[in-house]
Scaffold this motif. Structure first.
Motif, PDB file in Angstrom:
ATOM      1  N   LEU A 234       0.830  -1.201   0.000  1.00  0.00           N
ATOM      2  CA  LEU A 234       0.000   0.000   0.000  1.00  0.00           C
ATOM      3  C   LEU A 234       0.868   1.257   0.000  1.00  0.00           C
ATOM      4  N   VAL A 235       1.844   1.285   0.907  1.00  0.00           N
ATOM      5  CA  VAL A 235       2.720   2.465   0.970  1.00  0.00           C
ATOM      6  C   VAL A 235       3.545   2.580  -0.304  1.00  0.00           C
ATOM      7  N   ALA A 236       3.942   1.435  -0.874  1.00  0.00           N
ATOM      8  CA  ALA A 236       4.685   1.489  -2.135  1.00  0.00           C
ATOM      9  C   ALA A 236       3.838   2.167  -3.214  1.00  0.00           C
ATOM     10  N   GLY A 237       2.541   1.836  -3.252  1.00  0.00           N
ATOM     11  CA  GLY A 237       1.644   2.479  -4.220  1.00  0.00           C
ATOM     12  C   GLY A 237       1.544   3.974  -3.984  1.00  0.00           C
ATOM     13  N   VAL A 238       1.478   4.350  -2.707  1.00  0.00           N
ATOM     14  CA  VAL A 238       1.396   5.779  -2.387  1.00  0.00           C
ATOM     15  C   VAL A 238       2.672   6.501  -2.816  1.00  0.00           C
ATOM     16  N   VAL A 239       3.819   5.827  -2.593  1.00  0.00           N
ATOM     17  CA  VAL A 239       5.085   6.427  -3.033  1.00  0.00           C
ATOM     18  C   VAL A 239       5.076   6.617  -4.547  1.00  0.00           C
ATOM     19  N   LEU A 240       4.549   5.612  -5.272  1.00  0.00           N
ATOM     20  CA  LEU A 240       4.470   5.747  -6.724  1.00  0.00           C
ATOM     21  C   LEU A 240       3.631   6.959  -7.121  1.00  0.00           C
ATOM     22  N   LEU A 241       2.500   7.129  -6.432  1.00  0.00           N
ATOM     23  CA  LEU A 241       1.632   8.274  -6.742  1.00  0.00           C
ATOM     24  C   LEU A 241       2.366   9.589  -6.500  1.00  0.00           C
ATOM     25  N   SER A 242       3.095   9.640  -5.404  1.00  0.00           N
ATOM     26  CA  SER A 242       3.833  10.854  -5.091  1.00  0.00           C
ATOM     27  C   SER A 242       4.879  11.138  -6.164  1.00  0.00           C
ATOM     28  N   LEU A 243       5.586  10.057  -6.602  1.00  0.00           N
ATOM     29  CA  LEU A 243       6.596  10.245  -7.650  1.00  0.00           C
ATOM     30  C   LEU A 243       5.947  10.712  -8.951  1.00  0.00           C
ATOM     31  N   LEU A 244       4.775  10.148  -9.247  1.00  0.00           N
ATOM     32  CA  LEU A 244       4.059  10.549 -10.461  1.00  0.00           C
ATOM     33  C   LEU A 244       3.706  12.047 -10.398  1.00  0.00           C
ATOM     34  N   GLY A 245       3.192  12.451  -9.245  1.00  0.00           N
ATOM     35  CA  GLY A 245       2.835  13.860  -9.072  1.00  0.00           C
ATOM     36  C   GLY A 245       4.046  14.768  -9.212  1.00  0.00           C
ATOM     37  N   LEU A 246       5.172  14.330  -8.601  1.00  0.00           N
ATOM     38  CA  LEU A 246       6.386  15.148  -8.698  1.00  0.00           C
ATOM     39  C   LEU A 246       6.850  15.256 -10.144  1.00  0.00           C
ATOM     40  N   THR A 247       6.756  14.144 -10.885  1.00  0.00           N
ATOM     41  CA  THR A 247       7.186  14.173 -12.285  1.00  0.00           C
ATOM     42  C   THR A 247       6.331  15.151 -13.094  1.00  0.00           C
ATOM     43  N   ILE A 248       5.017  15.083 -12.855  1.00  0.00           N
ATOM     44  CA  ILE A 248       4.127  15.985 -13.595  1.00  0.00           C
ATOM     45  C   ILE A 248       4.462  17.436 -13.277  1.00  0.00           C
ATOM     46  N   SER A 249       4.679  17.739 -11.997  1.00  0.00           N
ATOM     47  CA  SER A 249       4.913  19.150 -11.679  1.00  0.00           C
ATOM     48  C   SER A 249       6.294  19.582 -12.175  1.00  0.00           C
ATOM     49  N   TRP A 250       7.225  18.606 -12.274  1.00  0.00           N
ATOM     50  CA  TRP A 250       8.540  18.932 -12.846  1.00  0.00           C
ATOM     51  C   TRP A 250       8.394  19.270 -14.337  1.00  0.00           C
ATOM     52  N   LEU A 251       7.579  18.469 -15.051  1.00  0.00           N
ATOM     53  CA  LEU A 251       7.354  18.740 -16.471  1.00  0.00           C
ATOM     54  C   LEU A 251       6.687  20.102 -16.669  1.00  0.00           C
ATOM     55  N   LEU A 252       5.709  20.402 -15.799  1.00  0.00           N
ATOM     56  CA  LEU A 252       5.043  21.698 -15.922  1.00  0.00           C
ATOM     57  C   LEU A 252       6.014  22.833 -15.620  1.00  0.00           C
ATOM     58  N   GLY A 253       6.928  22.582 -14.680  1.00  0.00           N
ATOM     59  CA  GLY A 253       7.946  23.601 -14.387  1.00  0.00           C
ATOM     60  C   GLY A 253       8.787  23.897 -15.621  1.00  0.00           C
ATOM     61  N   ILE A 254       9.138  22.833 -16.357  1.00  0.00           N
ATOM     62  CA  ILE A 254       9.915  23.029 -17.584  1.00  0.00           C
ATOM     63  C   ILE A 254       9.101  23.818 -18.600  1.00  0.00           C
ATOM     64  N   ALA A 255       7.808  23.452 -18.732  1.00  0.00           N
ATOM     65  CA  ALA A 255       6.940  24.179 -19.670  1.00  0.00           C
ATOM     66  C   ALA A 255       6.878  25.659 -19.300  1.00  0.00           C
ATOM     67  N   GLU A 256       6.762  25.934 -17.996  1.00  0.00           N
ATOM     68  CA  GLU A 256       6.707  27.337 -17.570  1.00  0.00           C
ATOM     69  C   GLU A 256       8.001  28.057 -17.902  1.00  0.00           C
ATOM     70  N   LYS A 257       9.116  27.370 -17.657  1.00  0.00           N
ATOM     71  CA  LYS A 257      10.416  28.024 -17.916  1.00  0.00           C
ATOM     72  C   LYS A 257      10.576  28.373 -19.380  1.00  0.00           C
ATOM     73  N   THR A 258      10.114  27.474 -20.279  1.00  0.00           N
ATOM     74  CA  THR A 258      10.321  27.752 -21.696  1.00  0.00           C
ATOM     75  C   THR A 258       9.270  28.717 -22.242  1.00  0.00           C
ATOM     76  N   LEU A 259       8.011  28.540 -21.818  1.00  0.00           N
ATOM     77  CA  LEU A 259       6.957  29.373 -22.408  1.00  0.00           C
ATOM     78  C   LEU A 259       6.908  30.768 -21.795  1.00  0.00           C
ATOM     79  N   LEU A 260       7.343  30.896 -20.563  1.00  0.00           N
ATOM     80  CA  LEU A 260       7.226  32.194 -19.883  1.00  0.00           C
ATOM     81  C   LEU A 260       8.593  32.816 -19.651  1.00  0.00           C
ATOM     82  N   ARG A 261       9.499  32.575 -20.587  1.00  0.00           N
ATOM     83  CA  ARG A 261      10.849  33.099 -20.420  1.00  0.00           C
ATOM     84  C   ARG A 261      10.842  34.626 -20.328  1.00  0.00           C
ATOM     85  N   TRP A 262       9.800  35.256 -20.922  1.00  0.00           N
ATOM     86  CA  TRP A 262       9.746  36.715 -20.982  1.00  0.00           C
ATOM     87  C   TRP A 262       9.464  37.354 -19.641  1.00  0.00           C
ATOM     88  N   ARG A 263       9.080  36.550 -18.645  1.00  0.00           N
ATOM     89  CA  ARG A 263       8.653  37.178 -17.388  1.00  0.00           C
ATOM     90  C   ARG A 263       9.827  37.608 -16.519  1.00  0.00           C
TER      91      ARG A 263
END
Ligand SMILES: Nc1ncnc2c1ncn2[C@@H]1O[C@H](COP(=O)(O)OP(=O)(O)O)[C@@H](O)[C@H]1O
Ligand SMILES: [Mg+2]
Lengths: 263, 257
Positions: A234-263
């Motif tokens: 059960l905890v292993a599954g929760v860890v997987l979910l957390s890693l998935l969430g971190l990966t998604i927010s990391w990808l969005l961070g990259i998108a923000e860095k490239t698309l909003l470079r003008w800020r």
């Protein structure tokens, strides 16, 4: 002399909005170490909470028998499908509401009425409509993603500075050109921060949706482990979910860095 | 191209802002529009530029625009109105892209106006990297890139500090020396009006009516000379005399917008 001319003392210390890079890692390591220590000394019975190395072993055995990628793959497919569908529809409606008076007048009260419904409550209805397979799960995620996307897109479009739009009008740009060259880039920061919210909603909903009518997916895996009291899984599954969430927010961070470079 | 206003009136709902304003700006002339704040100067400019629907009276623009003109009525804004995600060259390009110019001509025009406005080295910079003065130079470059028939400038220097304002006034005079574009220049700064305008239109407080139209007797390009200083100062004092009491009353008015 020095009594009559006191030196000014510095009193502006502290309250600096800075962060230290190493601090979170250290805290992370300390917490896991303390957890392991508590498990090993029996302070934390493994019946209630598995130790970190048991969780790691559970993850390893998942990896070895190949189920890890089956579960992650199934969940990812649902997340990506539902999120893309809900985001696309949400962007279209949000833009329409930000731009057209009629769409805004109709859309705002409708969204206000439907937004607060917990979308998971509609899953049985979707199962009735679309069957127990993938479509009902994807529909639940899509609907859960749709409303926050509409709201964030609408307010992002609404917040594009009026003066930029008038400037574009004053140079004779057509409405589609204004939407494409002024409103879309101007709304991009708000849209991307809306994506952060909607992606975490997709993650929550996929777990909930997988608790009905499927054997694969991280949600199904966690539910099965819970039913059998296999806390390490059960905890292993929760860890997987957390890693998935971190990966998604990391990808969005990259998108923000490239698309909003003008800020 | 001229600008002719004939009995122009405007109201925001119940709030009358302009009343019976008639004057004209001749081809190649610069008219400054001054008046206390809130008297309807921006409203008037937006009516002339077609950003507000006309209500009473008529605004017309007799005469043909110059050759190569892409956007006859062109604004320069007080807050610059630059797209923060586009470079300096990109901001100028925005005004040209939808006109179907060839790539060569477009880049030629951009380079030309950037050089003219002293921005040649900043073509790839983003607006946030520039000083206020440089940002407004981009706004001016963007405006002259479309070869306007009429320049509509709404307090273009009001967001700048005094020294930058002096520098930009010199630049404007230099640009006008090249192309005498018909210009309607809104300001609340009397020394700007006296430095830049051929004639000064004085509005009363809200609802704005024409109080006086004053010709500036010295040609624009000679105004920096010392022998004109006294005459120009006298003119500025005269204008201040015209609007001082109005400004005082307008200042004490309670805004209910
Ligand atoms: N969109 C609007 N709706 C209602 N009132 C407005 C609007 N824009 C301006 N006003 C009012 O009209 C008056 C004139 O405004 P404006 O033309 O901007 O004056 P100025 O540029 O001379 O300072 C002001 O009192 C202002 O509050
Ligand atoms: Mg104004």
């Amino acid at each position: 002399m020095s009594e009559t001319q006191p030196t000014v003392t510095f009193r502006g210390r502290g309250f600096v909005p800075a962060t230290k890079r190493w601090a979170p890692w250290l805290a992370f390591v300390l917490i896991i170490a303390a957890w392991e220590f508590a498990s090993d000394t029996g302070l934390l019975p493994s019946l209630f909470m598995p130790s970190p190395h048991e969780v790691l072993l559970a993850l390893y055995s998942l990896l070895v028998d190949g189920k890890l990628f089956v579960h992650i793959g199934a969940s990812l497919q649902r997340i990506v499908g539902g999120w893309l569908l809900g985001s696309f529809a949400g962007l279209c409606f949000g833009f329409a509401m930000g731009i057209f008076v009629l769409a805004r007048s109709v859309g705002l009260p409708v969204v206000a009425a439907l937004f607060p419904i917990p979308k998971i409550a509609l899953l049985p209805l979707f199962i009735l409509w679309f069957g127990i397979g993938e479509p009902s799960k994807i529909a639940t995620i899509a609907l859960g993603v749709f409303f926050p996307t509409v709201v964030s897109t609408y307010s992002a479009v609404d917040n594009v500075p009026r003066n930029l739009i008038r400037m574009a009008q004053s140079f004779g740009l057509s409405t589609p050109a204004i939407v494409w060259k002024v409103i879309l880039p101007g709304a991009m920061p708000g849209i991307l921060s809306g994506f952060r919210i909607s992606s975490s909603i997709a993650l929550i909903l996929v777990v909930a949706a997988e608790m009905i009518g499927t054997q694969v997916g991280i949600g199904a895996f966690v539910l099965a482990a819970g039913n059998l009291m296999q806390t390490d899984q059960l905890v292993a599954g929760v860890v997987l979910l957390s890693l998935l969430g971190l990966t998604i927010s990391w990808l969005l961070g990259i998108a923000e860095k490239t698309l909003l470079r003008w800020r | 191209m001229q600008v002719v206003l004939d009995g122009v009136g405007y109201a925001y709902g119940d709030l009358p802002v302009l009343d019976g304003v008639s004057f004209s700006v001749a081809e190649g002339e610069t008219a400054a529009l001054i008046g206390p704040s809130g008297c309807g100067k921006s409203t008037l400019l937006n009516l002339v530029g077609g950003l507000l629907q006309q209500q009473v009276g008529r605004v017309s623009t007799p005469g043909a625009p110059p050759a190569g003109c892409l956007n006859p009525l062109t604004f320069v804004f007080q807050d610059f109105a630059l797209l923060p995600w586009r470079s300096v060259a990109g901001n100028v390009a925005l005004a040209l892209e939808h006109h179907g110019l060839g790539r060569k001509e477009r880049e030629g025009r951009i380079n030309e106006v950037l050089t003219l406005c002293g921005l040649a080295d900043f073509a790839d910079a983003l607006p946030r990297q520039l000083s206020g003065g440089m940002r407004q130079r981009v706004g001016i470059a963007r405006a002259i890139a479309v070869k306007p028939a009429v320049l509509l400038m709404d307090e273009p220097l009001s967001a700048l500090d005094a020294q930058t304002r002096e520098l930009l006034m010199e630049d404007l005079v230099a640009i006008w020396a090249r192309e005498r574009t018909t210009t309607l220049y809104v300001t609340h700064n009397l020394s700007e009006a006296v430095r830049l305008a051929d004639k000064v239109v004085v509005l009363s407080r809200r609802p704005g009516r024409i109080k006086r139209v004053v010709e500036v007797p010295v040609p624009v390009f000679e105004r920096h000379k010392l022998d004109h200083a006294a005459a120009l100062q006298a003119l500025q004092d005269e204008l201040w005399g015209l609007i001082k009491t109005e400004a005082q009353v307008a200042d004490r008015e309670v805004q209910d917008v």
